[in-house]
Design an enzyme around this catalytic site. Structure first.
Site, PDB file in Angstrom:
ATOM      1  N   ARG A 211       0.852  -1.201   0.000  1.00  0.00           N
ATOM      2  CA  ARG A 211       0.000   0.000   0.000  1.00  0.00           C
ATOM      3  C   ARG A 211       0.884   1.247   0.000  1.00  0.00           C
ATOM      4  NH1 ARG A 211      -3.503  -3.332   3.106  1.00  0.00           N
ATOM      5  NH2 ARG A 211      -2.404  -2.938   5.053  1.00  0.00           N
ATOM      6  N   PHE A 227     -10.825  -6.176  -6.942  1.00  0.00           N
ATOM      7  CA  PHE A 227     -10.843  -6.961  -5.700  1.00  0.00           C
ATOM      8  C   PHE A 227     -10.482  -6.021  -4.543  1.00  0.00           C
ATOM      9  CE2 PHE A 227      -9.445  -9.623  -9.256  1.00  0.00           C
ATOM     10  CZ  PHE A 227     -10.445 -10.576  -9.288  1.00  0.00           C
ATOM     11  N   ASP A 249     -15.504  -4.654  -6.335  1.00  0.00           N
ATOM     12  CA  ASP A 249     -15.545  -5.879  -5.531  1.00  0.00           C
ATOM     13  C   ASP A 249     -16.930  -6.493  -5.685  1.00  0.00           C
ATOM     14  OD1 ASP A 249     -13.525  -6.921  -3.105  1.00  0.00           O
ATOM     15  OD2 ASP A 249     -15.575  -7.680  -2.952  1.00  0.00           O
ATOM     16  N   SER A 250     -17.010  -7.807  -5.529  1.00  0.00           N
ATOM     17  CA  SER A 250     -18.324  -8.451  -5.628  1.00  0.00           C
ATOM     18  C   SER A 250     -19.096  -8.321  -4.317  1.00  0.00           C
ATOM     19  CB  SER A 250     -18.159  -9.929  -5.999  1.00  0.00           C
ATOM     20  OG  SER A 250     -17.274 -10.546  -5.095  1.00  0.00           O
ATOM     21  N   ASN A 278     -18.634  -8.426 -10.609  1.00  0.00           N
ATOM     22  CA  ASN A 278     -17.670  -9.501 -10.787  1.00  0.00           C
ATOM     23  C   ASN A 278     -16.545  -8.967 -11.679  1.00  0.00           C
ATOM     24  OD1 ASN A 278     -16.265 -11.727 -11.822  1.00  0.00           O
ATOM     25  ND2 ASN A 278     -18.068 -13.032 -11.672  1.00  0.00           N
ATOM     26  N   ASP A 299      -5.838  -7.872  -7.106  1.00  0.00           N
ATOM     27  CA  ASP A 299      -5.475  -8.556  -5.855  1.00  0.00           C
ATOM     28  C   ASP A 299      -6.578  -9.549  -5.506  1.00  0.00           C
ATOM     29  OD1 ASP A 299      -4.230  -9.280  -3.503  1.00  0.00           O
ATOM     30  OD2 ASP A 299      -5.060  -7.607  -2.360  1.00  0.00           O
ATOM     31  N   CYS A 339      -2.009 -14.677  -3.884  1.00  0.00           N
ATOM     32  CA  CYS A 339      -1.792 -15.092  -2.495  1.00  0.00           C
ATOM     33  C   CYS A 339      -1.965 -16.608  -2.369  1.00  0.00           C
ATOM     34  CB  CYS A 339      -2.726 -14.351  -1.546  1.00  0.00           C
ATOM     35  SG  CYS A 339      -4.449 -14.617  -1.894  1.00  0.00           S
TER      36      CYS A 339
HETATM   37  N1  SAH Z   1      -7.090  -5.929  -2.117  1.00  0.00           N
HETATM   38  C1  SAH Z   1      -7.731  -6.148  -0.844  1.00  0.00           C
HETATM   39  C2  SAH Z   1      -7.918  -7.604  -0.520  1.00  0.00           C
HETATM   40  C3  SAH Z   1      -8.642  -8.396  -1.572  1.00  0.00           C
HETATM   41  S1  SAH Z   1      -9.362  -9.841  -0.952  1.00  0.00           S
HETATM   42  C4  SAH Z   1      -6.940  -5.452   0.257  1.00  0.00           C
HETATM   43  O1  SAH Z   1      -5.761  -5.179   0.050  1.00  0.00           O
HETATM   44  O2  SAH Z   1      -7.503  -5.188   1.302  1.00  0.00           O
HETATM   45  C5  SAH Z   1     -10.265 -10.383  -2.308  1.00  0.00           C
HETATM   46  C6  SAH Z   1     -11.549  -9.642  -2.569  1.00  0.00           C
HETATM   47  O3  SAH Z   1     -12.053 -10.110  -3.797  1.00  0.00           O
HETATM   48  C7  SAH Z   1     -12.657  -9.870  -1.569  1.00  0.00           C
HETATM   49  O4  SAH Z   1     -13.085  -8.631  -1.077  1.00  0.00           O
HETATM   50  C8  SAH Z   1     -13.793 -10.542  -2.367  1.00  0.00           C
HETATM   51  O5  SAH Z   1     -15.072 -10.043  -2.012  1.00  0.00           O
HETATM   52  C9  SAH Z   1     -13.464 -10.117  -3.759  1.00  0.00           C
HETATM   53  N2  SAH Z   1     -13.867 -11.021  -4.844  1.00  0.00           N
HETATM   54  C10 SAH Z   1     -13.732 -12.371  -4.926  1.00  0.00           C
HETATM   55  N3  SAH Z   1     -14.096 -12.812  -6.146  1.00  0.00           N
HETATM   56  C11 SAH Z   1     -14.459 -11.714  -6.857  1.00  0.00           C
HETATM   57  C12 SAH Z   1     -14.911 -11.502  -8.179  1.00  0.00           C
HETATM   58  N4  SAH Z   1     -15.028 -12.521  -9.037  1.00  0.00           N
HETATM   59  N5  SAH Z   1     -15.178 -10.244  -8.581  1.00  0.00           N
HETATM   60  C13 SAH Z   1     -15.050  -9.208  -7.725  1.00  0.00           C
HETATM   61  N6  SAH Z   1     -14.607  -9.348  -6.464  1.00  0.00           N
HETATM   62  C14 SAH Z   1     -14.323 -10.583  -6.038  1.00  0.00           C
END
Ligand code: SAH
Length: 395
Positions: A211, A227, A249-250, A278, A299, A339
């Site tokens: 970050r 994400f 985010d979803s 999505n 991410d 991850c």
């Molecule tokens: N980048 C964030 C952590 C991401 S965790 C940080 O640094 O805090 C992964 C995220 O992806 C979660 O919030 C989950 O809700 C979202 N997610 C999972 N599959 C997804 C998809 N197909 N489309 C959008 N979001 C998704």
């Protein structure tokens, strides 16, 4: 004390101080053992290798707690291990600019399956190894003495506990129950997070350094944060002077907290938009709409939980890389993460390169990234490395 004898030739990883003993490496166990029993581990020839805790239902049949012959596994042992683990992070604790930090990172800190995160006044523990289950109260007692806090909460609600024959557990272990949202600060940013409902123990502490790097990269850029979860990267990008951030985010509840975080850091609605969608679909839609960005962050959640799922995961990583690359302006950047422990850095780099190539893009890697220093990787425990990231600049 019960003794676990390894098969012939199976001692080499233990001699290198790797803490795991797989069921297939065991010749026999002498004495009565049950879940969590402390056992002496010996080679086939009888050489002392370590003192471990036993897990009858897991493929990882025992995990070493101590490599010192004669060291007792008792209350004092856990006090020493916790004190050591916290002391390793003393330079990250009690700083006016940082109120959250991982205090214990499992095997890398000599405490298998135990995670302890500090979020301001609250500690959150996660137990994922049966060998530490019966020490929970003692661990909590020590933590109270070692860290000033008003409450300790448990988030042992992860699927890995099933393999250990353990039920999911969540709730207050000591002191005050955390409020619905706890506020932390890091690198001049503030974040609200939900200890009880959030991912992992509530937040992604592992992305701390990344970050702060993003902050430095974002000046005047239009950023797409895929994400986004609770907006960790989104806030850092705007803090670094990004013109605008789109968080995707979803999960609508995650984006609701993201909005609060963006506002709490002084960013108004004209600087960001939050899109519940999505990512796989939205990237395609944006391409049809001919949208473009200067920097895209990917991410995603762990696409591969196990080695067996890694093909499917590789396809998913490649797909989002390819779709995102279509949207990045010439000279722009892709910040991409995996991850999944099952996908190592060289494979991740290859998948990223393939995705860019298929999109007809070329570029360079300008940063190799990994989890923050409070999630260290034991020299004898390479499995401790799970977060890999690349920043690519595209031509
Ligand atoms: N980048 C964030 C952590 C991401 S965790 C940080 O640094 O805090 C992964 C995220 O992806 C979660 O919030 C989950 O809700 C979202 N997610 C999972 N599959 C997804 C998809 N197909 N489309 C959008 N979001 C998704």
């Amino acid at each position: 004390m019960p003794t676990l004898f390894l098969k012939k030739g199976k001692e080499s990883s233990l001699l290198r101080r790797h803490p795991w003993i797989f069921s297939g490496a065991i010749a026999k166990v002498e004495g009565e053992v049950s879940a969590g029993s402390v056992v002496i581990v010996r080679s086939f020839a009888g050489q002392y290798l370590g003192t471990a805790a036993f897990s009858p239902s897991s493929q990882i049949r025992a995990r070493v707690l101590s490599f010192k012959e004669g060291e007792k596994i008792d209350e004092a042992f856990f006090g020493r291990a916790l004190r050591r683990s916290i002391a390793r992070r003393s330079h990250l604790l009690n700083l006016p600019t940082r109120s959250a930090c991982r205090l214990v990172y499992g095997e890398s800190d000599g405490l298998p399956g135990l995670i302890v995160d500090r979020y301001g006044e609250y500690l959150v523990c996660q137990f994922s190894f049966v060998g530490l289950e019966s020490w929970r109260d003692i661990i909590v007692e020590h933590l109270r003495g070692l860290v000033q806090c008003s409450g300790i909460y448990e988030r042992s609600d992860l699927s890995a506990r099933k393999r250990e024959g353990l039920e999911s557990r969540q709730g207050s272990l000591w002191g005050q129950e955390p409020p619905e949202l706890v506020e932390i600060n890091e690198d001049e940013r503030v974040y609200k997070l939900s200890i009880a409902q959030g991912h992992k123990t509530g937040y992604y502490l592992d992305q701390y350094d990344n970050r702060s790097l993003l902050r430095k990269l974002s000046r005047n850029l239009e950023v797409l944060n895929c994400f986004a979860y609770t907006g960790g990267f989104g806030v850092a990008a705007l803090q670094g002077g990004a013109k605008h951030v789109t968080n995707v985010d979803s999960s609508a509840p995650a984006l609701h907290i993201a909005e609060q975080n963006l506002l709490a850091n002084g960013f108004t609605h004209d600087r960001f938009s939050n899109v519940t969608a999505n990512v796989f679909d939205l990237l395609r839609q944006y391409r049809e709409q001919e949208k473009s960005f200067d920097l895209i962050i990917l991410d995603p959640p762990k696409f591969a939980e196990t080695k067996a799922q890694f093909k499917r995961a590789a396809r998913a990583y490649k797909d989002i890389t390819l779709q995102a690359s279509h949207l990045i302006r010439p000279g722009g950047m892709l910040m991409t993460y995996s991850c999944s422990g099952a996908i190592d850095l060289s494979l991740f780099q290859k998948i990223t390169a393939d995705g860019l190539l298929d999109a007809g893009r070329s570029g360079q890697i300008v940063h190799y990234l990994h989890q923050a220093e409070d999630h260290p990787i034991g020299l004898a425990f390479p499995e401790g490395l799970y977060l890999k990231g690349l920043v690519c600049r595209l031509d």
